[in-house]
Design a protein around this motif. Structure first.
Motif, PDB file in Angstrom:
ATOM      1  N   VAL A   1     104.296  70.256  82.396  1.00  0.00           N
ATOM      2  CA  VAL A   1     103.249  69.692  83.260  1.00  0.00           C
ATOM      3  C   VAL A   1     102.349  70.794  83.819  1.00  0.00           C
ATOM      4  CG1 VAL A   1     102.817  68.477  85.433  1.00  0.00           C
ATOM      5  CG2 VAL A   1     104.527  67.601  83.849  1.00  0.00           C
TER       6      VAL A   1
ATOM      7  N   LEU B   1      98.439  71.068  82.932  1.00  0.00           N
ATOM      8  CA  LEU B   1      97.543  70.939  84.088  1.00  0.00           C
ATOM      9  C   LEU B   1      96.635  72.161  84.230  1.00  0.00           C
ATOM     10  CD1 LEU B   1      96.615  69.562  86.693  1.00  0.00           C
ATOM     11  CD2 LEU B   1      98.660  70.429  87.826  1.00  0.00           C
TER      12      LEU B   1
ATOM     13  N   TYR C   1      93.735  72.582  81.808  1.00  0.00           N
ATOM     14  CA  TYR C   1      92.502  71.882  82.184  1.00  0.00           C
ATOM     15  C   TYR C   1      91.798  72.592  83.329  1.00  0.00           C
ATOM     16  CZ  TYR C   1      93.425  68.008  79.073  1.00  0.00           C
ATOM     17  OH  TYR C   1      93.607  67.246  77.951  1.00  0.00           O
TER      18      TYR C   1
ATOM     19  N   LEU D   1      88.027  73.234  86.797  1.00  0.00           N
ATOM     20  CA  LEU D   1      87.826  73.231  88.249  1.00  0.00           C
ATOM     21  C   LEU D   1      87.759  74.654  88.813  1.00  0.00           C
ATOM     22  CD1 LEU D   1      87.638  71.547  90.854  1.00  0.00           C
ATOM     23  CD2 LEU D   1      90.122  71.614  90.993  1.00  0.00           C
TER      24      LEU D   1
ATOM     25  N   SER E   1      84.404  76.164  88.371  1.00  0.00           N
ATOM     26  CA  SER E   1      83.438  75.457  89.232  1.00  0.00           C
ATOM     27  C   SER E   1      83.567  75.929  90.670  1.00  0.00           C
ATOM     28  CB  SER E   1      83.674  73.949  89.186  1.00  0.00           C
ATOM     29  OG  SER E   1      83.756  73.510  87.876  1.00  0.00           O
TER      30      SER E   1
ATOM     31  N   TRP F   1      94.520  67.512  92.388  1.00  0.00           N
ATOM     32  CA  TRP F   1      93.514  67.259  91.345  1.00  0.00           C
ATOM     33  C   TRP F   1      94.095  66.431  90.211  1.00  0.00           C
ATOM     34  CZ3 TRP F   1      92.612  68.770  86.178  1.00  0.00           C
ATOM     35  CH2 TRP F   1      91.317  68.527  85.710  1.00  0.00           C
ATOM     36  N   MET F   2      95.354  66.734  89.885  1.00  0.00           N
ATOM     37  CA  MET F   2      96.043  66.000  88.818  1.00  0.00           C
ATOM     38  C   MET F   2      96.090  64.511  89.154  1.00  0.00           C
ATOM     39  SD  MET F   2     100.016  66.598  87.692  1.00  0.00           S
ATOM     40  CE  MET F   2     100.923  65.486  88.768  1.00  0.00           C
TER      41      MET F   2
ATOM     42  N   TYR G   1      84.144  65.026  85.544  1.00  0.00           N
ATOM     43  CA  TYR G   1      83.268  66.166  85.259  1.00  0.00           C
ATOM     44  C   TYR G   1      82.013  66.169  86.119  1.00  0.00           C
ATOM     45  CZ  TYR G   1      86.610  67.213  81.747  1.00  0.00           C
ATOM     46  OH  TYR G   1      87.787  67.550  81.141  1.00  0.00           O
TER      47      TYR G   1
ATOM     48  N   MET H   1      83.217  67.756  89.431  1.00  0.00           N
ATOM     49  CA  MET H   1      83.858  69.057  89.330  1.00  0.00           C
ATOM     50  C   MET H   1      83.295  70.098  90.303  1.00  0.00           C
ATOM     51  SD  MET H   1      86.419  70.089  87.560  1.00  0.00           S
ATOM     52  CE  MET H   1      86.531  69.368  85.919  1.00  0.00           C
TER      53      MET H   1
ATOM     54  N   SER I   1      85.833  66.160  93.965  1.00  0.00           N
ATOM     55  CA  SER I   1      86.766  66.429  92.865  1.00  0.00           C
ATOM     56  C   SER I   1      88.211  66.374  93.331  1.00  0.00           C
ATOM     57  CB  SER I   1      86.457  67.775  92.197  1.00  0.00           C
ATOM     58  OG  SER I   1      86.658  68.836  93.112  1.00  0.00           O
TER      59      SER I   1
ATOM     60  N   GLN J   1     108.337  64.589  78.380  1.00  0.00           N
ATOM     61  CA  GLN J   1     107.791  65.947  78.255  1.00  0.00           C
ATOM     62  C   GLN J   1     107.165  66.170  76.880  1.00  0.00           C
ATOM     63  OE1 GLN J   1     107.747  67.862  80.994  1.00  0.00           O
ATOM     64  NE2 GLN J   1     108.901  66.313  82.080  1.00  0.00           N
TER      65      GLN J   1
ATOM     66  N   ILE K   1     103.966  64.132  76.510  1.00  0.00           N
ATOM     67  CA  ILE K   1     102.801  64.749  77.169  1.00  0.00           C
ATOM     68  C   ILE K   1     101.998  65.573  76.177  1.00  0.00           C
ATOM     69  CG2 ILE K   1     102.094  66.561  78.798  1.00  0.00           C
ATOM     70  CD1 ILE K   1     104.405  65.650  80.608  1.00  0.00           C
ATOM     71  N   THR K   2     102.659  66.489  75.479  1.00  0.00           N
ATOM     72  CA  THR K   2     101.897  67.341  74.558  1.00  0.00           C
ATOM     73  C   THR K   2     101.389  66.526  73.378  1.00  0.00           C
ATOM     74  OG1 THR K   2     103.993  68.094  73.588  1.00  0.00           O
ATOM     75  CG2 THR K   2     102.956  69.543  75.185  1.00  0.00           C
TER      76      THR K   2
ATOM     77  N   ASN L   1      98.344  64.853  74.679  1.00  0.00           N
ATOM     78  CA  ASN L   1      97.322  65.881  74.911  1.00  0.00           C
ATOM     79  C   ASN L   1      96.696  66.373  73.604  1.00  0.00           C
ATOM     80  OD1 ASN L   1      95.811  67.609  76.593  1.00  0.00           O
ATOM     81  ND2 ASN L   1      97.201  69.303  76.125  1.00  0.00           N
TER      82      ASN L   1
ATOM     83  N   VAL M   1      91.128  62.739  73.083  1.00  0.00           N
ATOM     84  CA  VAL M   1      91.844  63.147  74.283  1.00  0.00           C
ATOM     85  C   VAL M   1      90.971  62.877  75.513  1.00  0.00           C
ATOM     86  CG1 VAL M   1      92.945  65.062  75.497  1.00  0.00           C
ATOM     87  CG2 VAL M   1      93.065  64.940  73.008  1.00  0.00           C
TER      88      VAL M   1
ATOM     89  N   THR N   1      90.748  63.375  79.589  1.00  0.00           N
ATOM     90  CA  THR N   1      91.350  64.135  80.687  1.00  0.00           C
ATOM     91  C   THR N   1      92.069  63.218  81.678  1.00  0.00           C
ATOM     92  OG1 THR N   1      89.577  65.737  80.466  1.00  0.00           O
ATOM     93  CG2 THR N   1      90.882  65.863  82.467  1.00  0.00           C
TER      94      THR N   1
ATOM     95  N   VAL O   1      95.407  62.102  80.319  1.00  0.00           N
ATOM     96  CA  VAL O   1      96.390  63.193  80.310  1.00  0.00           C
ATOM     97  C   VAL O   1      96.935  63.385  81.726  1.00  0.00           C
ATOM     98  CG1 VAL O   1      96.745  65.664  79.947  1.00  0.00           C
ATOM     99  CG2 VAL O   1      95.370  64.362  78.324  1.00  0.00           C
ATOM    100  N   MET O   2      96.035  63.364  82.724  1.00  0.00           N
ATOM    101  CA  MET O   2      96.487  63.533  84.109  1.00  0.00           C
ATOM    102  C   MET O   2      97.385  62.369  84.526  1.00  0.00           C
ATOM    103  SD  MET O   2      95.478  66.399  84.853  1.00  0.00           S
ATOM    104  CE  MET O   2      94.768  67.296  83.477  1.00  0.00           C
TER     105      MET O   2
ATOM    106  N   LEU P   1     100.821  63.052  83.126  1.00  0.00           N
ATOM    107  CA  LEU P   1     101.439  64.124  83.923  1.00  0.00           C
ATOM    108  C   LEU P   1     101.981  63.560  85.232  1.00  0.00           C
ATOM    109  CD1 LEU P   1      99.012  67.203  83.592  1.00  0.00           C
ATOM    110  CD2 LEU P   1     100.998  66.649  82.211  1.00  0.00           C
TER     111      LEU P   1
ATOM    112  N   SER Q   1     105.128  61.404  84.681  1.00  0.00           N
ATOM    113  CA  SER Q   1     106.346  62.159  84.380  1.00  0.00           C
ATOM    114  C   SER Q   1     106.846  62.931  85.590  1.00  0.00           C
ATOM    115  CB  SER Q   1     106.106  63.119  83.213  1.00  0.00           C
ATOM    116  OG  SER Q   1     105.288  64.177  83.633  1.00  0.00           O
TER     117      SER Q   1
END
Lengths: 291, 280
Positions: free
Chosen positions: A119, A123, A126, A134, A137, B27-28, B40, B43, B48, B229, B232-233, B236, B241, B243, B246-247, B250, B253
């Motif tokens: 994770v 994370l 990104y 981020l 930015s 953020w996740m 985005y 961001m 954000s 786990q 996840i990959t 991803n 894909v 974002t 994916v978050m 995450l 899990s």
């Protein structure tokens, strides 16, 4: 049956499941690795396996990627230990002082620990994206130009150092905190009577009394740091230009992806010996310190 | 006044540090609660670190993710693996610890010495030959292959053995006089008297197995057997894909771990020396 024999039999019946599992998945693989290290075992042609003596070992020390992976892991360990352990100690000292809201800060600093390595790797991949992440930015907000992070051979390993320390520091903070709270207040009171100042307090009382805790933390961090694989595997695939390739990752790649079991096993033996020696040296060091 | 200023500076630093540790997690979670474009667009701004302003968007990502991937299956897989490994490692290692703590038998010293030496073997470096063993046993791509190698653990045996030594021999003898055999002594007396050890081992092996990645990745090929786990990959790298999705995976899990850490606070620290440092 005499009692002694009966007791032995009973003991082994209790030991059996653990011995079978450890034997099958730990002892046998370890012995196999030592044996295969001297062969040219290729996974797809097991029948043509031949004894090749020290051939693999000679090739390994000429293999630029393996040499690079050793350099990389030394770099990783050299940076992650002081940064992570230092941060953990600093946080513990900050938190140790009674104040309002401490529990919030404690939970906050600990929070990355609950994330798995996969994770945190995904994370941060990104967050650290050079063009639209981020971090860049935020850096732009305070006028710092965008950094390449993981896509630069110079920055990639240090970035992984930072991410790993960020994740692990909170756990060690708790251990330091437990160590700090074990120091009896009478010691500080005695110091007060002798008129020591804040810095003397830290360097002559707190730090020496924390030594057993610190050594323990450094050893466990050191040993696990040597085995780094998940972060580079998920974040950089060992790149760019092998700058984040680590020994365990290279063992995995040559054994699993390239199917060169013999070659990979020889690296396992070399690296296993290195870690074994470090562990032994360190455990001897702690034993002396504990008493 | 001077004291007040000092206190303010202290709090400023504490809060700044808290931000550094928390913002990735924040953020996740919030990025899983907004449309892809908003991530985005926001961001770098304050937004954000906040979920979408439109509340109806909050769980849309999860709906999309669940429609593309069989998430409940991954969750169930992870639970099956983690629970089996946890129960298995409590029973198996406690049994071995019991033998070391309460029996005198031939080869005891030698065996214990061998176990201590095995503690030094870096498991991560022998994954390749572990894989060939699993291959030889014909268990590749089965759930058994994920679970079996994770159960036996020298550190846990050591921990149990130390704990069981504290159970008074007199109690065991008196129960035996009443006709109980070793098996009953183990289940009814020794194990219930060692709840902290059971809890510690249980929690550590649950966390370790929930987070395990490399081994299941190696032995499993069917996606419907993947734990979270590995999923996840997989998510991803499965095009397209997103974002936010994916978050979302995450976040999903991580939730069980947050619960475990909250419930098990007091046992977490005892894992030092076993599996629990930041870098695993």
């Amino acid at each position: 049956m005499n009692t002694n024999k009966r007791e032995t039999l009973a003991a082994y019946s209790f030991l059996a499941p653990a011995l079978i599992l450890l034997g099958t998945f730990l002892v046998i693989p370890a012995l196999m690795a030592i044996y295969y290290a001297f062969t040219d075992y290729y996974l797809l042609t097991p029948d043509q396996r031949q004894f090749v003596g020290l051939q693999n070992f000679i090739e390994i020390f000429k293999d630029p990627i393996f040499i690079q992976s050793l350099k990389n892991i030394v770099l990783f360990v050299a940076f992650v230990i002081p940064i992570q352990v230092g941060a953990a100690l600093g946080l513990a000292l900050l938190i140790n002082k009674p104040r309002k809201g401490n529990i919030f800060f404690k939970v906050a600093y600990f929070s990355p620990v609950v994330l798995s390595l996969v994770v945190i790797s995904v994370l941060w991949l990104y967050l650290l994206n050079p063009s639209e992440g981020l971090i860049n930015s935020l850096l732009a907000n305070i006028g710092i130009e965008a950094q390449p992070f993981l896509s630069s051979p110079k920055q990639a390993m240090l970035t992984i150092v930072f991410v790993s320390a960020w994740q692990g520091a909170g756990y060690q903070m708790l251990i330091f905190l437990a160590g700090l709270q074990n120091i009896p207040s009478t010691v500080y009171e005695a110091g007060k009577i002798d008129g020591v100042n804040k810095w003397q307090n830290f360097f002559y009382i707190t730090l020496p009394l924390l030594k057993p805790t610190s050594v323990l933390i450094m050893i466990t961090t050191l040993i696990s740091a040597f085995k780094l694989i998940i972060q580079p595997m998920v974040m950089t695939q060992g790149g760019p230009m092998n700058s984040t390739m680590t020994p365990v990752y290279y063992i995995y790649q040559s054994g699993f992806s390239d199917r060169m079991i013999g070659y990979s096993s020889a690296m396992t033996v070399i690296f296993g010996i290195i870690i074994g020696i470090v562990t032994l040296l360190q455990s001897r060091l702690t034993k002396e310190d504990d008493i | 006044m001077n004291k007040k200023l000092k206190k303010s500076i202290e709090y400023f630093f504490l809060i700044l540090l808290a931000c550094i540790f928390i913002f990735p997690l924040l953020w996740m979670i919030v990025s899983s609660m907004k449309p892809e474009a908003e991530i985005y667009l926001d961001m770098g701004s304050v937004q954000s670190l906040l979920p979408s302003l439109d509340v109806s968007q909050w769980f849309l990502t999860y709906k999309e993710l669940f429609s593309r991937f069989d998430i409940p299956q991954y969750v169930i897989n992870s639970i099956i693996y983690a629970v089996t490994i946890t129960v298995g490692s409590i029973v198996v290692n406690a049994m071995a610890g019991f033998a070391f703590a309460k029996f005198e038998f031939r080869g005891k010293k030698l065996l214990f010495g061998v176990l201590l030496v095995l503690l030094i073997v870096p498991v991560e470096t022998i994954i390749i030959t572990q894989f060939t063993v699993a291959h030889t046993l014909g268990i590749l791509n089965t759930r058994l292959a994920v679970v079996l190698p994770m159960i036996g653990n020298m550190f846990f045996i050591y921990l149990f053995s130390n704990f069981f030594k504290a159970v008074p021999d007199e109690i065991i003898e008196s129960v035996k006089l009443d006709g109980a055999n070793n098996w009953i002594v183990f289940w009814k007396i020794v194990l219930p008297m060692s709840k902290p050890a059971v809890a510690t081992v249980g929690i550590l092996s649950f966390i370790a197995s929930w987070n395990d990645y490399l081994w299941p990745l190696m032995v499993l090929t069917d996606t419907d057997k993947f734990p979270l786990q590995v999923a996840i990959t997989n998510i991803n790298t499965t095009q397209p894909v997103y974002t936010n999705q994916v978050m979302a995976i995450l976040t999903i899990s991580t939730i069980p771990l947050i619960i475990v850490y909250i419930l098990a606070q007091k046992y977490i620290l005892q894992g030092l020396g076993g599996s629990g440092t930041g870098i695993k």
